[in-house]
Design an enzyme around this catalytic site. Structure first.
Site, PDB file in Angstrom:
ATOM      1  N   TYR A  14       0.858  -1.107  -0.095  1.00  0.00           N
ATOM      2  CA  TYR A  14       0.053  -0.102   0.203  1.00  0.00           C
ATOM      3  C   TYR A  14       0.762   1.469  -0.029  1.00  0.00           C
ATOM      4  O   TYR A  14       1.930   1.424   0.784  1.00  0.00           O
ATOM      5  CB  TYR A  14      -1.002   0.070   1.261  1.00  0.00           C
ATOM      6  CG  TYR A  14      -2.496  -0.144   0.840  1.00  0.00           C
ATOM      7  CD1 TYR A  14      -2.832   0.930   0.067  1.00  0.00           C
ATOM      8  CD2 TYR A  14      -3.178  -1.125   1.249  1.00  0.00           C
ATOM      9  CE1 TYR A  14      -4.226   0.667  -0.422  1.00  0.00           C
ATOM     10  CE2 TYR A  14      -4.436  -1.623   0.819  1.00  0.00           C
ATOM     11  CZ  TYR A  14      -5.158  -0.620   0.145  1.00  0.00           C
ATOM     12  OH  TYR A  14      -6.217  -0.577  -0.498  1.00  0.00           O
ATOM     13  N   GLU A  63      -0.602   4.825  -0.369  1.00  0.00           N
ATOM     14  CA  GLU A  63      -1.110   6.087  -0.710  1.00  0.00           C
ATOM     15  C   GLU A  63      -0.333   7.205  -0.499  1.00  0.00           C
ATOM     16  O   GLU A  63       0.495   7.429   0.333  1.00  0.00           O
ATOM     17  CB  GLU A  63      -2.380   6.180   0.157  1.00  0.00           C
ATOM     18  CG  GLU A  63      -3.349   5.382  -0.159  1.00  0.00           C
ATOM     19  CD  GLU A  63      -4.508   5.176   0.888  1.00  0.00           C
ATOM     20  OE1 GLU A  63      -4.553   5.989   1.895  1.00  0.00           O
ATOM     21  OE2 GLU A  63      -5.522   4.333   0.656  1.00  0.00           O
ATOM     22  N   ASP A  86      -7.562  13.212 -25.138  1.00  0.00           N
ATOM     23  CA  ASP A  86      -7.510  11.715 -24.693  1.00  0.00           C
ATOM     24  C   ASP A  86      -6.799  11.018 -25.809  1.00  0.00           C
ATOM     25  O   ASP A  86      -7.375  10.784 -27.015  1.00  0.00           O
ATOM     26  CB  ASP A  86      -9.007  11.297 -24.441  1.00  0.00           C
ATOM     27  CG  ASP A  86      -9.174   9.801 -23.759  1.00  0.00           C
ATOM     28  OD1 ASP A  86      -8.253   9.079 -24.264  1.00  0.00           O
ATOM     29  OD2 ASP A  86     -10.263   9.576 -23.322  1.00  0.00           O
ATOM     30  N   THR A 142      -4.742   5.418 -21.628  1.00  0.00           N
ATOM     31  CA  THR A 142      -4.490   4.100 -20.853  1.00  0.00           C
ATOM     32  C   THR A 142      -3.133   3.877 -21.400  1.00  0.00           C
ATOM     33  O   THR A 142      -2.549   4.373 -22.170  1.00  0.00           O
ATOM     34  CB  THR A 142      -5.613   3.226 -21.408  1.00  0.00           C
ATOM     35  OG1 THR A 142      -5.691   3.401 -22.995  1.00  0.00           O
ATOM     36  CG2 THR A 142      -7.151   3.677 -20.945  1.00  0.00           C
ATOM     37  N   LYS A 144      -3.309   0.037 -24.830  1.00  0.00           N
ATOM     38  CA  LYS A 144      -3.430  -0.129 -26.184  1.00  0.00           C
ATOM     39  C   LYS A 144      -2.326  -0.111 -27.303  1.00  0.00           C
ATOM     40  O   LYS A 144      -1.417  -1.112 -27.163  1.00  0.00           O
ATOM     41  CB  LYS A 144      -4.585   0.945 -26.455  1.00  0.00           C
ATOM     42  CG  LYS A 144      -5.850   0.767 -25.670  1.00  0.00           C
ATOM     43  CD  LYS A 144      -6.743   1.732 -25.932  1.00  0.00           C
ATOM     44  CE  LYS A 144      -8.007   1.359 -25.003  1.00  0.00           C
ATOM     45  NZ  LYS A 144      -8.366   2.184 -23.929  1.00  0.00           N
ATOM     46  N   ARG A 198      -2.604  -3.081 -18.284  1.00  0.00           N
ATOM     47  CA  ARG A 198      -3.740  -2.207 -18.099  1.00  0.00           C
ATOM     48  C   ARG A 198      -3.803  -1.121 -17.023  1.00  0.00           C
ATOM     49  O   ARG A 198      -3.465  -1.385 -15.901  1.00  0.00           O
ATOM     50  CB  ARG A 198      -5.187  -3.070 -17.855  1.00  0.00           C
ATOM     51  CG  ARG A 198      -5.408  -4.181 -18.690  1.00  0.00           C
ATOM     52  CD  ARG A 198      -6.642  -4.768 -18.275  1.00  0.00           C
ATOM     53  NE  ARG A 198      -7.813  -3.769 -19.018  1.00  0.00           N
ATOM     54  CZ  ARG A 198      -8.298  -4.091 -20.266  1.00  0.00           C
ATOM     55  NH1 ARG A 198      -7.667  -4.913 -21.157  1.00  0.00           N
ATOM     56  NH2 ARG A 198      -9.315  -3.212 -20.509  1.00  0.00           N
TER      57      ARG A 198
HETATM   58  N1  DSN Z   1     -13.036   0.171 -24.296  1.00  0.00           N
HETATM   59  C1  DSN Z   1     -12.171   0.981 -25.059  1.00  0.00           C
HETATM   60  C2  DSN Z   1     -12.131   0.664 -26.549  1.00  0.00           C
HETATM   61  O1  DSN Z   1     -12.377  -0.443 -26.815  1.00  0.00           O
HETATM   62  O2  DSN Z   1     -11.964   1.696 -27.267  1.00  0.00           O
HETATM   63  C3  DSN Z   1     -12.305   2.486 -24.667  1.00  0.00           C
HETATM   64  O3  DSN Z   1     -12.600   2.542 -23.489  1.00  0.00           O
END
Ligand code: DSN
Length: 416
Positions: free
Chosen positions: A55, A57, A201, A227, A230, A236
């Site tokens: 932990y 924080e 974003d 994120t 991707k 993730r």
């Molecule tokens: N779920 C993601 C996507 O597939 O684009 C976006 O949050």
């Protein structure tokens, strides 16, 4: 059986069997979901460590728990790598994923009821950019822009007119089904004209931005959210990048505003992914993602598919499949049965319902991680065409499933 499944097996054979089945599925299928990828073995290993036990924080050197000798250094390493890779003044690497990262932006800059302007979900935006069913569209006043009907592309004059009329406090650019380059500099200019905070974003395109294959919003945006799993090919997770002037507001919004302890095992995986993304090979990888997406789109057009905007500038191809006499959901299901994994998706101005839309969304980050190139994209498009012509033909699906398995066996997936 993988090392992970091997380790789990004596304790929990049921879970180990499911893990092994998922490994096979990811190994033996062509994964075209635009938001997915294959994290490297090093990223997966860093994520599955004793760091999950801690932990922490707070932020490096300012924690509410002792025993942070290594955690502080891991998080600082991750922050430094994020700043260096994206050229940002500050990085917060604690958001659990993209939606919490975006919520932190609202908490940092808005009060409930303030106006947020973002791209509508059916046009390619994201839930958290003010879509009605999201907390961001209910606790804030949402104003949504879309794309032009004739081009399928964002019309920046329309965005400017709407922004001048609605005076949003926060303007989002980016989304989940945008196949074309986003003009972040133009969005920043519009935000400046109306006195809005500009948030970019880049969840889908972070890897392309890091590699210089898509223009970066970092120099022009107040805050950039992403994120990490991707095109960036990490575990993730989520990140926020901003100017130093916004550091305090962003950090406070993430913790203690929105989250408790950071997921240190994820932070470690992100640090490894950022290190990988800083290598010259990653630039070549990102370039090939785009080359593959272009080749896939061009081959689909040749097969008579209606590719939205006629092609792509990035990793993503959006296709209206109704002209083939089918729809997104039945085609996605038929493709899945043949070992080609996609998601059904609305297309701009879709007359059908979101749960049974006109389109499918494709992306090339995962297949490119396996080393597939333009020739394989042509083959995939041909299989897709055959299946679209006979979506109920189980024998055809079984035959193509076998061919897919043969193809994937020649392109080993990282991390498996
Ligand atoms: N779920 C993601 C996507 O597939 O684009 C976006 O949050």
């Amino acid at each position: 059986m993988s090392h992970a499944a091997d380790t789990v097996h004596p304790v929990d054979p049921e879970l180990a069997a499911l893990l092994t089945a998922e490994e096979s599925l990811q190994r033996d299928t062509i994964r075209l979901i635009a938001s997915e990828n294959y994290a490297s073995a090093a990223v997966i290993a860093a994520t599955g460590t004793v760091l999950t036990n801690k932990y922490s924080e707070g932020y490096p050197t300012r924690r509410y728990y002792e025993g942070q000798q290594n955690i502080d250094r891991i998080e600082q390493l991750c922050i430094d790598r994020a700043k260096s890779l994206f050229g940002a003044g500050h990085a917060n690497v604690q958001p659990y994923s993209g939606s919490p990262a975006n919520l932190a932006i609202y908490f940092a800059f808005l009060k409930p009821g303030d106006t947020v302007m973002g791209m509508a979900l059916p046009a390619g935006g994201h839930l958290t950019h003010g879509w009605g069913v999201s907390i961001t569209g209910t606790y804030f006043r949402p104003v949504q822009y879309g794309v032009r009907k004739d081009t399928g592309r964002i019309d920046l004059d329309e965005v400017r007119d709407l922004a001048k009329k609605e005076r949003p406090k926060l303007l989002f650019a980016g989304g989940t089904a945008i196949p074309r380059t986003i003009d972040f500099a133009a969005f920043a200019e519009i935000a400046r004209e109306v006195g809005a905070v500009f948030a970019a974003d880049i969840a889908h395109i972070a890897g392309l931005v890091a590699a210089g294959v898509h223009p970066s919003p970092v120099p022009v945006a107040d805050v950039v959210s992403t994120t990490t799993h991707k095109t960036l090919r990490g575990p993730r997770g989520g990140m926020l990048l901003c100017r130093e002037t916004h550091q305090k507001a962003i950090d406070k919004a993430v913790f203690p505003g929105l989250q408790g302890g950071p997921h240190n095992h994820t932070t470690a995986g992100i640090a490894v992914a950022l290190h990988e993304a800083a290598q010259p090979a990653f630039k070549a990888y990102a370039q090939q993602i785009v080359a593959n997406a272009r080749a896939l789109a061009a081959a689909l057009v040749e097969h008579g598919f209606d590719v939205i905007t006629g092609g792509t500038d990035n990793h993503l191809v959006l296709v209206d499949v109704t002209g083939k006499g089918t729809a997104g959901k039945p085609l996605a299901r038929a493709l899945d049965a043949a070992g080609i994994v996609t998601n059904y998706n609305t297309v701009p101005f879709d007359p059908r319902k979101p749960f049974d839309p006109s389109g499918i969304r494709l992306g090339t980050p995962a297949v490119t991680s396996r080393g597939m190139r333009e020739a394989e994209m042509k083959q995939i498009a041909a299989w897709m065409d055959a299946i679209a012509q006979a979506p109920a033909d189980a024998a055809l699906q079984a035959r193509i499933r076998g061919e897919v398995k043969e193809l994937t066996s020649r392109f080993p997936a990282p991390g498996l």
